[in-house]
Enzyme design. Sequence first.
Site, PDB file in Angstrom:
ATOM      1  N   HIS A   9      -3.143   7.346   2.510  1.00 46.13           N
ATOM      2  CA  HIS A   9      -3.555   6.058   1.935  1.00 46.13           C
ATOM      3  C   HIS A   9      -4.920   5.691   2.527  1.00 46.13           C
ATOM      4  CE1 HIS A   9      -4.030   1.931   1.030  1.00 46.13           C
ATOM      5  NE2 HIS A   9      -3.651   1.473   2.214  1.00 46.13           N
ATOM      6  N   CYS A  59       0.819  -1.223   0.000  1.00 42.49           N
ATOM      7  CA  CYS A  59       0.000   0.000   0.000  1.00 42.49           C
ATOM      8  C   CYS A  59       0.845   1.262   0.000  1.00 42.49           C
ATOM      9  CB  CYS A  59      -0.940   0.000   1.199  1.00 42.49           C
ATOM     10  SG  CYS A  59      -1.993  -1.441   1.265  1.00 42.49           S
ATOM     11  N   ASN A  78     -10.232  -0.353   0.182  1.00 40.05           N
ATOM     12  CA  ASN A  78      -8.776  -0.201   0.211  1.00 40.05           C
ATOM     13  C   ASN A  78      -8.214  -0.784  -1.084  1.00 40.05           C
ATOM     14  OD1 ASN A  78      -6.026  -0.589   0.570  1.00 40.05           O
ATOM     15  ND2 ASN A  78      -6.190  -1.170   2.723  1.00 40.05           N
TER      16      ASN A  78
HETATM   17  N1  COA Z   1     -18.441  -9.074   9.866  1.00 33.35           N
HETATM   18  C1  COA Z   1     -18.865  -9.395  11.095  1.00 33.35           C
HETATM   19  N2  COA Z   1     -18.032  -9.793  12.068  1.00 33.35           N
HETATM   20  C2  COA Z   1     -16.713  -9.864  11.767  1.00 33.35           C
HETATM   21  C3  COA Z   1     -16.215  -9.550  10.501  1.00 33.35           C
HETATM   22  C4  COA Z   1     -17.130  -9.149   9.523  1.00 33.35           C
HETATM   23  N3  COA Z   1     -16.757  -8.806   8.271  1.00 33.35           N
HETATM   24  N4  COA Z   1     -14.869  -9.706  10.508  1.00 33.35           N
HETATM   25  C5  COA Z   1     -14.532 -10.109  11.743  1.00 33.35           C
HETATM   26  N5  COA Z   1     -15.643 -10.212  12.503  1.00 33.35           N
HETATM   27  C6  COA Z   1     -15.762 -10.614  13.886  1.00 33.35           C
HETATM   28  C7  COA Z   1     -14.614 -11.483  14.339  1.00 33.35           C
HETATM   29  O1  COA Z   1     -14.831 -12.831  13.985  1.00 33.35           O
HETATM   30  C8  COA Z   1     -14.655 -11.261  15.822  1.00 33.35           C
HETATM   31  O2  COA Z   1     -15.674 -12.047  16.362  1.00 33.35           O
HETATM   32  P1  COA Z   1     -15.485 -12.744  17.800  1.00 33.35           P
HETATM   33  O3  COA Z   1     -15.315 -11.595  18.772  1.00 33.35           O
HETATM   34  O4  COA Z   1     -16.742 -13.501  17.962  1.00 33.35           O
HETATM   35  O5  COA Z   1     -14.239 -13.578  17.685  1.00 33.35           O
HETATM   36  C9  COA Z   1     -15.082  -9.798  15.955  1.00 33.35           C
HETATM   37  O6  COA Z   1     -15.712  -9.461  14.707  1.00 33.35           O
HETATM   38  C10 COA Z   1     -13.949  -8.857  16.200  1.00 33.35           C
HETATM   39  O7  COA Z   1     -12.896  -9.189  15.299  1.00 33.35           O
HETATM   40  P2  COA Z   1     -11.609  -8.338  15.172  1.00 33.35           P
HETATM   41  O8  COA Z   1     -10.704  -8.935  14.131  1.00 33.35           O
HETATM   42  O9  COA Z   1     -11.069  -8.092  16.537  1.00 33.35           O
HETATM   43  O10 COA Z   1     -12.244  -6.989  14.597  1.00 33.35           O
HETATM   44  P3  COA Z   1     -11.620  -5.565  14.535  1.00 33.35           P
HETATM   45  O11 COA Z   1     -12.388  -4.613  15.327  1.00 33.35           O
HETATM   46  O12 COA Z   1     -10.127  -5.580  14.725  1.00 33.35           O
HETATM   47  O13 COA Z   1     -11.908  -5.201  13.015  1.00 33.35           O
HETATM   48  C11 COA Z   1     -10.655  -4.990  11.006  1.00 33.35           C
HETATM   49  C12 COA Z   1     -11.307  -5.953  11.977  1.00 33.35           C
HETATM   50  C13 COA Z   1      -9.939  -5.812   9.932  1.00 33.35           C
HETATM   51  C14 COA Z   1     -11.747  -4.156  10.354  1.00 33.35           C
HETATM   52  C15 COA Z   1      -9.649  -4.080  11.783  1.00 33.35           C
HETATM   53  O14 COA Z   1      -8.759  -4.860  12.535  1.00 33.35           O
HETATM   54  C16 COA Z   1      -8.868  -3.176  10.894  1.00 33.35           C
HETATM   55  O15 COA Z   1      -9.413  -2.223  10.364  1.00 33.35           O
HETATM   56  N6  COA Z   1      -7.535  -3.436  10.714  1.00 33.35           N
HETATM   57  C17 COA Z   1      -6.706  -2.689   9.826  1.00 33.35           C
HETATM   58  C18 COA Z   1      -6.872  -3.270   8.456  1.00 33.35           C
HETATM   59  C19 COA Z   1      -6.249  -2.442   7.368  1.00 33.35           C
HETATM   60  O16 COA Z   1      -6.501  -1.265   7.281  1.00 33.35           O
HETATM   61  N7  COA Z   1      -5.435  -3.070   6.530  1.00 33.35           N
HETATM   62  C20 COA Z   1      -4.810  -2.467   5.437  1.00 33.35           C
HETATM   63  C21 COA Z   1      -3.587  -1.731   5.834  1.00 33.35           C
HETATM   64  S1  COA Z   1      -2.767  -1.082   4.463  1.00 33.35           S
END
Ligand code: COA
Length: 320
Positions: free
Chosen positions: A246, A111, A276
């Site tokens: 970004h 990215c 993204n």
């Molecule tokens: N829909 C519903 N529930 C979801 C889900 C979805 N699409 N994806 C994950 N979950 C669930 C998980 O299974 C978890 O459930 P549990 O508590 O029963 O185990 C819960 O939601 C929380 O998961 P978690 O991974 O802790 O969520 P989060 O708040 O960290 O959000 C992201 C996930 C990916 C959105 C977040 O971590 C994020 O934005 N990360 C940065 C990603 C990014 O920007 N990447 C590119 C960088 S260049």
Amino acid sequence: MVGKIVGTGRYVPNNVLTNEDLSKMVDTSDEWIVERTGIKTRYITEDDTTSSMAIKASVKAMEDSKVDPMDIDMIIVATLTPDVLVPSVSCYVQAHIGAKNAQCMDINSACTGFLMAYQIAQSYIESGSVKNALLIGAENLSAITDFTDRSNCIIFGDGAGACVLSPAEGRVISIMRTDGERGKVLEAESRTPKDWKEREEKKLTYIRMEGQEVFKFATKEVPNVINEILEKAEVKKEDLDYLILHQANKRIIDFIIKRLKIDPSKVPTNIARYGNTSAASIPLLIDEMNREGKFKNGQKLVIAGFGGGLSWGASYIEIK
Ligand code: COA
């Protein structure tokens, strides 16, 4: 002399994938996706490839720039999803637009790729060895997205953005950082015909991301590097016209705005529409801003990128 953006273009595929569509594919909802990422739709390729998108965005940027293709000395494509290993995407672009005098290269810094391409081109322009450069960020991320993994497939989208740089008076100051030791939190293993089947079965061809680790990395390093570049440029953040980030995730963007205590109207976003798009996200945003007439000489701009590698950086830009 530094490189001034004199033309921009963008292309996204016609096929829109909404949160509603995704909720029929995996256990998720529009509410969850909007709340955690700010994304509502993304564009997904059907017939397009990274090269075809890069070419379509480039044609528009070249038209906008009015630079003759024969006067382009350098083409850099930032991508982590080239169609083939050789030739590079930049060679396809060169052949299509007829930029016979250009040196061509692809770079992969995930990215952060477009920002890195921008910084490389600036160095060549500042040294005098390149006059006009065509820079492209293009990604076909849907080709490496596991659409059964709800924590990943909601984030990524496809598209391409392009900019033409030509020499102008001004100053550009850049910082780029990479930390390979933390690279494991965002991976996509390569596809090779030999072990294709095994990799497909184990889903090794897909992007695998530790979302929370990536979130922590971005919200810590990006404000730090922005503060550092402003200090180097001796510019107060109140005096910035735009901070171009970004488009990884709206929550990350909001967090950065909060940590920097910067006016949110100076931080444009389009993540809701495109998702993204990795290396394509910054040039997609720059093209939208350009076509809305937002850029003027004398402005103070910062572009900041971050992502796989891990890698992150920023450039301060002031064109006279
Ligand atoms: N829909 C519903 N529930 C979801 C889900 C979805 N699409 N994806 C994950 N979950 C669930 C998980 O299974 C978890 O459930 P549990 O508590 O029963 O185990 C819960 O939601 C929380 O998961 P978690 O991974 O802790 O969520 P989060 O708040 O960290 O959000 C992201 C996930 C990916 C959105 C977040 O971590 C994020 O934005 N990360 C940065 C990603 C990014 O920007 N990447 C590119 C960088 S260049």
